[in-house]
Design an enzyme around this catalytic site. Structure first.
Site, PDB file in Angstrom:
ATOM      1  N   TRP A 149       0.842  -1.202   0.000  1.00 24.87           N
ATOM      2  CA  TRP A 149       0.000   0.000   0.000  1.00 24.87           C
ATOM      3  C   TRP A 149       0.875   1.249   0.000  1.00 24.87           C
ATOM      4  O   TRP A 149       1.182   1.810   1.058  1.00 24.87           O
ATOM      5  CB  TRP A 149      -0.925  -0.005   1.227  1.00 24.87           C
ATOM      6  CG  TRP A 149      -1.950  -1.098   1.163  1.00 24.87           C
ATOM      7  CD1 TRP A 149      -3.145  -1.038   0.535  1.00 24.87           C
ATOM      8  CD2 TRP A 149      -1.878  -2.402   1.750  1.00 24.87           C
ATOM      9  NE1 TRP A 149      -3.829  -2.227   0.688  1.00 24.87           N
ATOM     10  CE2 TRP A 149      -3.081  -3.081   1.414  1.00 24.87           C
ATOM     11  CE3 TRP A 149      -0.919  -3.084   2.514  1.00 24.87           C
ATOM     12  CZ2 TRP A 149      -3.336  -4.391   1.831  1.00 24.87           C
ATOM     13  CZ3 TRP A 149      -1.176  -4.377   2.922  1.00 24.87           C
ATOM     14  CH2 TRP A 149      -2.379  -5.022   2.573  1.00 24.87           C
ATOM     15  N   HIS A 167      -6.796   2.207   1.667  1.00 22.53           N
ATOM     16  CA  HIS A 167      -7.904   1.273   1.425  1.00 22.53           C
ATOM     17  C   HIS A 167      -9.025   1.599   2.409  1.00 22.53           C
ATOM     18  O   HIS A 167      -8.847   2.426   3.312  1.00 22.53           O
ATOM     19  CB  HIS A 167      -7.453  -0.196   1.543  1.00 22.53           C
ATOM     20  CG  HIS A 167      -6.669  -0.537   2.774  1.00 22.53           C
ATOM     21  ND1 HIS A 167      -6.177  -1.785   3.033  1.00 22.53           N
ATOM     22  CD2 HIS A 167      -6.294   0.206   3.842  1.00 22.53           C
ATOM     23  CE1 HIS A 167      -5.532  -1.795   4.185  1.00 22.53           C
ATOM     24  NE2 HIS A 167      -5.591  -0.596   4.701  1.00 22.53           N
ATOM     25  N   ARG A 193      -3.340   6.241  -3.385  1.00 28.18           N
ATOM     26  CA  ARG A 193      -2.040   5.568  -3.295  1.00 28.18           C
ATOM     27  C   ARG A 193      -0.990   6.343  -4.064  1.00 28.18           C
ATOM     28  O   ARG A 193      -1.277   6.915  -5.117  1.00 28.18           O
ATOM     29  CB  ARG A 193      -2.119   4.139  -3.830  1.00 28.18           C
ATOM     30  CG  ARG A 193      -2.890   3.272  -2.870  1.00 28.18           C
ATOM     31  CD  ARG A 193      -2.740   1.805  -3.115  1.00 28.18           C
ATOM     32  NE  ARG A 193      -3.830   1.129  -2.399  1.00 28.18           N
ATOM     33  CZ  ARG A 193      -4.222  -0.103  -2.614  1.00 28.18           C
ATOM     34  NH1 ARG A 193      -3.607  -0.838  -3.517  1.00 28.18           N
ATOM     35  NH2 ARG A 193      -5.212  -0.630  -1.923  1.00 28.18           N
ATOM     36  N   GLN A 207     -13.120   2.201  -3.203  1.00 26.01           N
ATOM     37  CA  GLN A 207     -13.243   0.814  -2.781  1.00 26.01           C
ATOM     38  C   GLN A 207     -14.584   0.654  -2.082  1.00 26.01           C
ATOM     39  O   GLN A 207     -15.165   1.631  -1.608  1.00 26.01           O
ATOM     40  CB  GLN A 207     -12.129   0.427  -1.797  1.00 26.01           C
ATOM     41  CG  GLN A 207     -10.791   0.167  -2.454  1.00 26.01           C
ATOM     42  CD  GLN A 207      -9.801  -0.523  -1.524  1.00 26.01           C
ATOM     43  OE1 GLN A 207      -9.978  -0.533  -0.297  1.00 26.01           O
ATOM     44  NE2 GLN A 207      -8.757  -1.089  -2.097  1.00 26.01           N
ATOM     45  N   VAL A 250      -6.675 -10.959   7.291  1.00 26.73           N
ATOM     46  CA  VAL A 250      -7.591 -12.103   7.172  1.00 26.73           C
ATOM     47  C   VAL A 250      -6.817 -13.412   7.215  1.00 26.73           C
ATOM     48  O   VAL A 250      -5.627 -13.467   6.875  1.00 26.73           O
ATOM     49  CB  VAL A 250      -8.425 -12.051   5.858  1.00 26.73           C
ATOM     50  CG1 VAL A 250      -9.506 -10.996   5.950  1.00 26.73           C
ATOM     51  CG2 VAL A 250      -7.542 -11.834   4.648  1.00 26.73           C
ATOM     52  N   ALA A 292     -14.556 -10.563   5.694  1.00 31.38           N
ATOM     53  CA  ALA A 292     -14.402  -9.203   5.177  1.00 31.38           C
ATOM     54  C   ALA A 292     -14.040  -9.291   3.709  1.00 31.38           C
ATOM     55  O   ALA A 292     -13.544 -10.319   3.240  1.00 31.38           O
ATOM     56  CB  ALA A 292     -13.305  -8.462   5.936  1.00 31.38           C
TER      57      ALA A 292
END
Ligand code: DAH
Length: 324
Positions: A149, A167, A193, A207, A250, A292
């Site tokens: 990122w 994000h 970004r 997003q 995650v 998610a």
């Protein structure tokens, strides 16, 4: 004599009811063959001591009549709706009506698909703290995952931890901090970004984040939800593929692609919320589980409408925008 012209001109004007007779009036009192014009034209034939007064009185009257003429014409066009001024048989002219930006439409379509599945919509801020954008998402300082990122940092006095969110994932943490499960939210919003642009990359884009947390949420809930989303947006016959992928927040992590004329195009990342993220907001990770996901609406709009360059969306070219 000039006073007589004035009286007659003004009284004639009061009787006028049509554009045509107003034009007659203009020709008579202000035209090339009007009395006023001929007085001015012949001013040299007057005795020298009269020239100045006659000249200035004539010019003053001329200006007055011009003013009255314009005023009258304006009023006439406002009040006269007879066929003299408006041809009611002409086809109407269409007004210029704006439309929704294609990204706004696709975001609304996607969020309403999730709305039907019980998700509510929340929005966050475009500036974030490092803590939320990274640390609480299990991306500690100096961890190589941060390179994924490229970040635009904000220059603030006495603060080094302000950034433009890279994000929408920090909103997962903010929502969990303020809510007791069950949670089902989608978060549309703008991200930034520090990246060079090309046909598939913009330095600013949108997003849509999704988060569901409760007792007994499983990976099959994630798959079922995202299948239904793809069915709603791309139609029931479009093929969908999940693959393993890595995102620090995650475990397990996946990405989802859709079939595009025989190619797989990735449209989102997803996974089961990492226990560390749950614990970071004070949840008991043995009680609650969640999934998610994060997707790029620009990508989705490109696939949906066959747009080959992401930069079209924000170049403000009406030839592009008015097609939607
Ligand atoms: N935040 C990720 C990105 O910007 C996308 C993403 C991946 C979001 C996996 C998620 C997720 O919520 O579970 O690349």
């Amino acid at each position: 004599m000039i006073q007589d012209i004035k009286k007659k001109a003004i009284s004639d004007l009061q009787g006028i009811t049509s554009v045509e007779s107003l034009e007659q009036w203009r020709i008579e009192y202000l035209g090339r063959n009007s009395q006023l014009t001929s007085i001015l034209r012949n001013i040299r034939s007057l005795p020298e001591n009269e020239r100045k007064t006659v000249g200035s009185e004539t010019n003053t009257l001329k200006e007055l009549l011009q003013f009255e003429y314009k005023k009258f014409k304006l009023n006439l066009s406002k009040t006269n709706t007879s066929t003299n001024s408006i041809d009611v048989t002409l086809p109407g002219r269409k007004g210029n009506v704006g439309g929704l930006h294609p990204i706004t439409s696709i975001i609304r379509e996607i969020t309403s698909a999730f709305g039907d599945m019980g998700f509510s919509v929340v929005e966050g801020t475009e500036t974030e703290l490092e803590h939320y954008n990274f640390d609480l998402l299990n991306i500690p300082a100096n961890h190589p995952a941060r390179d994924q990122w490229d970040t635009i940092w904000l220059d603030r006095p006495n603060r080094k931890d302000n950034l433009l969110r890279t994000h929408t994932s920090p909103m997962q943490v903010r929502v969990m901090e303020n809510t007791t499960p069950p949670i089902r939210v989608v978060v549309p919003g703008k991200c930034y970004r520090y990246e060079a642009t090309d046909a598939t990359h913009e330095w600013h884009f949108h997003q849509i984040e999704g988060l569901a947390v409760a007792e007994n949420v499983t990976f099959s809930d994630l798959k079922g939800t995202l299948y239904e989303f793809a069915r709603r947006i791309f139609g029931p016959s479009r093929k969908v593929r999940f693959r393993c992928d890595f995102f620090p927040f995650v475990e397990p992590g996946v990405d989802m692609s859709i079939d595009w004329n025989g190619d797989w195009i990735e449209i989102l990342g997803a996974g089961m919320v990492h226990p560390k993220v749950l614990e970071g907001v004070g949840y008991d990770s043995s009680r609650y589980t969640g999934f998610a996901f994060g997707m790029g609406p620009e990508r989705i709009a490109m696939l949906r409408y066959n747009i080959e360059d992401i930069r079209y969306f924000f170049s403000n070219d009406l030839r592009f925008l008015s097609q939607f």
